[in-house]
Design an enzyme around this catalytic site. Structure first.
Site, mmCIF file in Angstrom:
data_model
loop_
_atom_site.group_PDB
_atom_site.id
_atom_site.type_symbol
_atom_site.label_atom_id
_atom_site.label_comp_id
_atom_site.label_asym_id
_atom_site.label_seq_id
_atom_site.Cartn_x
_atom_site.Cartn_y
_atom_site.Cartn_z
ATOM 1 N N CYS A 288 -2.230 -2.396 7.969
ATOM 2 C CA CYS A 288 -2.195 -3.169 6.624
ATOM 3 C C CYS A 288 -0.851 -4.540 6.488
ATOM 4 C CB CYS A 288 -2.182 -2.547 5.534
ATOM 5 S SG CYS A 288 -3.760 -1.706 5.023
ATOM 6 N N ASP B 264 0.670 -1.158 0.016
ATOM 7 C CA ASP B 264 0.187 0.106 0.060
ATOM 8 C C ASP B 264 0.800 1.409 0.000
ATOM 9 O OD1 ASP B 264 -1.952 -1.857 0.330
ATOM 10 O OD2 ASP B 264 -2.666 -1.361 2.370
ATOM 11 N N LYS C 232 -6.682 -4.921 -3.315
ATOM 12 C CA LYS C 232 -7.345 -5.731 -2.068
ATOM 13 C C LYS C 232 -8.316 -4.793 -1.610
ATOM 14 C CE LYS C 232 -3.392 -4.391 1.057
ATOM 15 N NZ LYS C 232 -4.275 -3.706 2.091
#
Length: 672
Positions: free
Chosen positions: A174, A27, A141
């Site tokens: 995350c 990310d 995702k």
């Protein structure tokens, strides 16, 4: 290359097995790292946000080191589809509910860089400093963890990955969620501590400690420095493959292109020179004009190498003629990944069987049959007319020609590769097959192309693919359990000798032979034959049969189909389902097997033998291959030896349950 490891990792050294290690960059998006993004708008402090953004530089260095060491590099992006249907209201609303004054903007709101955490907006993009290369996968995702509602597990196991290095943001969210998920999935995981950051220093520190707590209960952590030090000791990725233009393996060409020792134009010039030879031209139904083929590559890269290549850049390939090359998703995806379509190879359009009266003989000997249905794909790869070929397998119709020509035939689990716009003879069991020169090449094609196609009624959703824990030790050190057929009486003398010797070799490579009753396979094969004949007759295209051998096989197939009543077909289908359940149970539990290993075929027939008894030869050849398709299994056929003065190829077949493609490929790689 000597085995690599991060020796200063906590609580102990973290191994980096060659070919099985990936750096997962989580990310690193504008929404989390740049002013105006989702993270910036939620963060209470400019100073704290700058600390999060500071991970960009060390992460970029870690990515460069991983690339230099030849590790897989995978990127993830958190975000949602435009209508937010994949975003739970709890995720979207919870912070606003708890503190509406701070969290005025939420997921989906219009921010300075577009809608926050919505795919396609500017904020969703990865920052330029760590931008993925064209051959590096990017996983989108919808959740904090990379495994939730994604195909991440399949993405990893299809590539043979067992060890993960994690970098990215945020540590406490995350990264930590992916770390915990990976632990449950069986992966060995290490977080690079200087390549991750978060919005609360105390929580980040506690999370870092947790990564390696309790003597590695969950995993490891380590700074990126030892990774950078390892990369500094090498000047280039170890070149374990030859770089001759005559070696068309995907791995070899990728190395040669990156080093500048070859260009796609040089390779295609060679391939088209071979195709011009009569003995090669006969393999093709249609040859794409070389100029047209070259135009699919970006300019000016046709003449020179460049570092940021799509995965299949400049890789020549063929497909069987029953693929609609203008509409097949697989063909379109390969072209988008830089592959070059050379042409379509001939099939036995009558669907006559595993061997037929086709005028092409084995690439290994003019005395022996090349195979039936998908003989063109196998001969093309064996003769070096492409790096790989896509075909369709019904009851061994791709694996058998591959075996006869000494190349790899990989029958992918039905539905894992898109089969829309491919003409089928047995739609209920037909599966896409990959024909290649090596198991790693077959694996690479599968890994890059796999995924659900919503336009394909036979495509399998990711949620239907079974997930089994990964053994981080690998197939050889972790071991595997295998079974072999109860009855080897159908094998020729040479093939039986080869197979018995190979079984002993398997035991030295991590395999444990388990005594499993496989007699149900013979029963299933006999039941499946007439059912397949019924479907073949129903879907066989109208074609002029020009040779007596093919006509004999078609007549026998039609007679078999006509002898079975509709009632009997459904009764036998029900029995086959029961037998499938019984077989699959043999793969379950600690006492279960991982794979079944058989010869691919019991013998290789001469052209004269096929002409003398085409029906009998076909019936005998499919004793091991037929059940793969009927039971939705996956299987890899690979050459493990040669027989006789002509050194004809001897191939074994490694088979496993539906969705266990990664596992059978792991085992095939160590046995090849």
């Amino acid at each position: 290359m000597a085995p690599l490891s991060l020796t200063s990792a906590q609580p102990c050294a973290f191994a980096l097995p060659e070919g099985r290690t990936a750096l997962v960059v989580i990310d690193m998006q504008q929404d989390f790292l740049l002013n105006g993004g989702y993270g910036y708008l939620q963060c209470p402090s400019e100073e704290v946000f700058k600390q999060v953004s500071s991970v960009i530089e060390p992460t970029a260095r870690a990515i460069a080191a991983a690339r230099k060491l030849g590790l897989h590099v995978i990127h993830t992006r958190e975000g949602h589809v435009a209508d937010l249907s994949d975003c739970p209201p709890t995720k979207r609303m919870r912070q606003r509910t708890a503190n509406p004054e701070r969290h005025k903007m939420i997921i989906g709101s219009d921010g300075p860089m577009g809608r926050l955490l919505v795919r396609g907006s500017n904020g969703h993009a990865i920052v330029d400093e760590v931008k993925p290369l064209k051959d590096e996968p990017v996983l989108d995702k919808p959740g904090k963890g990379s495994f939730y509602n994604t195909d991440f597990h399949q993405m990893l196991v299809s590539r043979g990955i067992t060890h993960l290095l994690l970098a990215g943001v945020t540590t406490e969210c995350c990264v930590a969620t992916t770390f915990r998920e990976a632990n449950d999935h069986g992966f060995e995981t290490c977080v690079l501590t200087d390549c991750t950051g978060g919005f609360d220093t105390s929580i980040v520190t506690a999370t870092m400690d947790l990564f390696c707590a309790y003597d590695g209960l969950l995993g490891y952590n380590c700074s990126s420095k030892p990774l950078l030090d390892l990369a500094a000791t090498v000047t280039t990725v170890a070149e374990s493959v030859t770089e001759s233009v005559f070696d068309l393996s995907i791995a070899s060409l990728r190395v040669a292109y990156r080093s500048g020792k070859l260009t796609p134009k040089t390779v295609l010039d060679y391939v088209y020179e071979q195709i011009a030879k009569p003995e090669c031209a006969i393999v093709f139904k249609r040859v794409i004009d070389k100029g047209v083929a070259l135009k699919t590559l970006p300019q000016p890269a046709i003449e020179a190498s460049f570092p940021d290549m799509p995965y299949f850049y400049g890789i020549p390939f063929t497909v069987a003629e029953n693929f609609d090359i203008d509409n097949s998703k697989l063909v379109k995806d390969l072209l988008a990944l830089g592959a070059v379509l050379i042409g379509t190879t001939k099939i036995d359009a009558t669907s006559a069987g595993l061997v037929s009266g086709a005028p092409i003989t084995s690439a290994c000997s003019a005395e022996y049959a090349a195979g039936g249905y998908n003989y063109g794909s196998a001969v093309a790869v064996a003769k070096g007319l492409g790096s790989f070929s896509l075909a369709l397998d019904t009851d061994g119709s791709a694996r058998v020609p591959a075996a006869f020509n000494g190349v790899v035939g990989y029958n992918v689990s039905k539905g894992l590769l898109a089969s829309a716009h491919v003409a089928k003879f047995c739609p209920s069991i037909d599966s896409v097959a990959i024909v290649a020169t090596t198991v790693p090449d077959s694996r690479a094609v599968f890994a890059e192309l796999r995924g659900q196609d919503l336009t394909d009624p036979y495509s399998v959703p990711d949620r239907n693919i079974p997930i089994k824990s990964v053994d981080f030790r690998g197939a050889k050190d972790g071991g595997f359990r295998f079974a072999i057929p109860d009855d080897l009486s159908n094998l020729s003398v040479d093939f039986k000798t080869q197979f018995v010797a190979f079984v002993e070799k398997i035991k030295t490579l991590g395999g444990t032979l388990v005594d499993v009753d496989l007699s149900l396979l013979n029963k299933a094969t006999k039941l499946a034959g007439p059912i397949i004949d019924v479907e073949r007759k129903a879907f066989r295209p109208t074609a002029v049969v020009e040779d007596s051998v093919s006509k004999s096989i078609i007549d026998a197939t039609d007679a078999s189909a006509s002898s079975v009543s509709a009632f009997k077909v459904f009764q036998d289908i029900d029995t086959l389902r029961q037998l499938k359940t019984e077989l699959y149970m043999k793969f379950e539990g600690t006492a279960g097997i991982d794979v079944i290993i058989t010869p691919t075929v019991p013998f290789q027939p001469t052209v004269d033998a096929v002409a003398a008894d085409p029906v009998g030869v076909n019936a005998e050849l499919s004793i091991f291959t037929k059940i793969t398709n009927v039971f939705d299994m996956c299987a890899v056929s690979l050459k493990t030896g040669t027989c006789g003065a002509l050194e004809l190829p001897f191939n074994v077949m490694i088979s496993g349950p539906m969705g266990m493609d990664g596992r059978i490929l792991d085992i095939a790689e160590i046995l090849a």
